[in-house]
Scaffold this motif. Structure first.
Motif, PDB file in Angstrom:
ATOM      1  N   GLY A  20       0.801  -1.228   0.000  1.00  0.00           N
ATOM      2  CA  GLY A  20       0.000   0.000   0.000  1.00  0.00           C
ATOM      3  C   GLY A  20       0.835   1.279   0.000  1.00  0.00           C
ATOM      4  O   GLY A  20       0.335   2.350  -0.367  1.00  0.00           O
ATOM      5  N   HIS A  21       2.097   1.181   0.393  1.00  0.00           N
ATOM      6  CA  HIS A  21       2.876   2.406   0.591  1.00  0.00           C
ATOM      7  C   HIS A  21       3.086   3.206  -0.707  1.00  0.00           C
ATOM      8  O   HIS A  21       3.211   4.427  -0.675  1.00  0.00           O
ATOM      9  N   GLY A  22       3.107   2.502  -1.861  1.00  0.00           N
ATOM     10  CA  GLY A  22       3.261   3.203  -3.145  1.00  0.00           C
ATOM     11  C   GLY A  22       2.057   4.096  -3.425  1.00  0.00           C
ATOM     12  O   GLY A  22       2.189   5.172  -4.027  1.00  0.00           O
ATOM     13  N   ASN A 119      -0.529   2.569   8.513  1.00  0.00           N
ATOM     14  CA  ASN A 119      -0.828   1.506   9.460  1.00  0.00           C
ATOM     15  C   ASN A 119      -1.086   0.190   8.717  1.00  0.00           C
ATOM     16  O   ASN A 119      -2.183  -0.025   8.200  1.00  0.00           O
ATOM     17  N   ASN A 120      -0.026  -0.651   8.677  1.00  0.00           N
ATOM     18  CA  ASN A 120      -0.220  -1.986   8.072  1.00  0.00           C
ATOM     19  C   ASN A 120      -0.255  -3.068   9.155  1.00  0.00           C
ATOM     20  O   ASN A 120      -0.220  -4.247   8.863  1.00  0.00           O
ATOM     21  N   ARG A 121      -0.269  -2.650  10.406  1.00  0.00           N
ATOM     22  CA  ARG A 121      -0.449  -3.532  11.570  1.00  0.00           C
ATOM     23  C   ARG A 121       0.691  -4.543  11.758  1.00  0.00           C
ATOM     24  O   ARG A 121       0.494  -5.585  12.358  1.00  0.00           O
ATOM     25  N   THR A 201       2.590  -9.032   2.159  1.00  0.00           N
ATOM     26  CA  THR A 201       3.672 -10.005   2.379  1.00  0.00           C
ATOM     27  C   THR A 201       3.734 -10.488   3.822  1.00  0.00           C
ATOM     28  O   THR A 201       3.785 -11.689   4.077  1.00  0.00           O
ATOM     29  N   ASN A 202       3.710  -9.559   4.754  1.00  0.00           N
ATOM     30  CA  ASN A 202       3.955  -9.967   6.138  1.00  0.00           C
ATOM     31  C   ASN A 202       2.725  -9.957   7.048  1.00  0.00           C
ATOM     32  O   ASN A 202       2.730 -10.618   8.070  1.00  0.00           O
ATOM     33  N   PHE A 203       1.684  -9.222   6.685  1.00  0.00           N
ATOM     34  CA  PHE A 203       0.457  -9.276   7.495  1.00  0.00           C
ATOM     35  C   PHE A 203      -0.607 -10.105   6.773  1.00  0.00           C
ATOM     36  O   PHE A 203      -1.169 -11.038   7.343  1.00  0.00           O
TER      37      PHE A 203
END
Ligand SMILES: Cc1ncc(C[n+]2csc(CCOP(=O)(O)OP(=O)(O)O)c2C)c(N)n1
Ligand code: SF4
Length: 264
Positions: A20-22, A119-121, A201-203
């Motif tokens: 989402g950061h892009g 916030n990607n938790r 990828t990680n959450f």
């Protein structure tokens, strides 16, 4: 026109496909363009994290500093050059775990700067350790059997710490995000925009949320405009919109007044 804000020599970027950061980077560039700000009028200060890499991709004055310390560096920049627009993009870990103390005190002082909390938790960059925003019952590399930490609400935290502009949106709601960035940059005080931003990828993978499309669909279906009737019927919905917008004396202006008084 938008390209002038991009530091092309730093591409390709490091983000995973579907991160989402892009979308946040894209929205920030559009907000700067909308405001007609020249590259010399903006300083972007970040710490460390996938989210914090945004500063590297922007061809503005940028500072890529220490994990959790972006607000301390940003305070120094703003105090020495109050005429500049200071923007601080952070991850939930960067802003609210190691950086939590800086966050509450910068908010309490009402120093004029725009903070963006992606916030990607999860701690994305370091491989998926749980953060203060992961939430009870989620999975992380450091909670393979289930996280027993409760999370907190960024909006409520910012509100009680004294932030004078507080908003929340998601990577699905791009137009809203651009407008919030514009308002936050114009706001004469400490502003906080929380953006729910997917880390597939990680959450996502570990918590069986599906891929990036499903995660953004989750934001679409599980959020509602602040104050809407839907929230009364379904309290689990996450509200998005502007929660606080008020005027209070700003830190740098108050400090300058004292300097002038003492000089007299
Ligand atoms: C002082 C210090 N402690 C820990 C680290 C390791 N570290 C780098 S990024 C990071 C967390 C990143 O998570 P977040 O801020 O939520 O951003 P994301 O990568 O998820 O966008 C950590 C713990 C570090 N670089 N410096
Ligand atoms: S690890 Fe997560 S936050 Fe980091 S780039 Fe990949 S998807 Fe984005």
């Amino acid at each position: 026109m938008l390209k002038r804000y991009i530091r092309e020599r730093f591409f390709p970027h490091i983000w995973c496909p579907g991160c989402g950061h892009g979308i946040v980077l894209n929205s920030l560039i559009r907000a700067l363009h909308k405001l007609g700000l020249s590259r010399n009028e903006v300083v972007v200060v970040s710490g460390i994290g996938c989210s914090a890499r945004i500063s590297g991709y922007l061809d503005l004055h940028t500072l890529h500093t220490l994990h959790g310390r972006a607000l301390a560096f940003a305070t120094g920049v703003k105090m020495s050059k109050p005429e500049l627009n200071v923007i601080v993009p952070m991850g939930d870990g960067d802003a609210l775990a190691i950086g939590g103390n800086h966050f509450i005190h910068a908010a309490r002082r009402n120093i004029e700067m725009t903070t963006i909390i992606m916030n990607n938790r999860i701690y994305g960059m370091t491989g998926g350790q749980f953060s203060p925003l992961s939430g009870y019952g989620t999975k992380a590399t450091t909670a393979p059997f289930s996280n027993i930490d409760h999370d907190f609400d960024i909006v409520e935290l910012a509100r009680s710490a004294g932030a004078t502009y507080v908003a929340r949106t998601t990577t699905y709601h791009v137009i809203q995000m651009i407008n919030m960035f514009v308002d936050a940059i114009l706001h004469p005080g400490f502003s906080v925009v929380e953006v729910l931003s997917q880390c597939p990828t990680n959450f996502g993978r570990r918590n069986k949320m599906g891929g990036p499309v499903e995660m953004m669909d989750f934001y679409k279906k599980n959020t509602t405009p602040v104050g809407s009737k839907d929230k009364e019927e379904n309290p689990d919905l996450i509200e998005r919109g502007v929660f606080i917008q008020k005027d209070l004396p700003e830190y740098c202006s108050e400090y300058l007044k004292i300097v002038e008084r003492v000089r007299e």
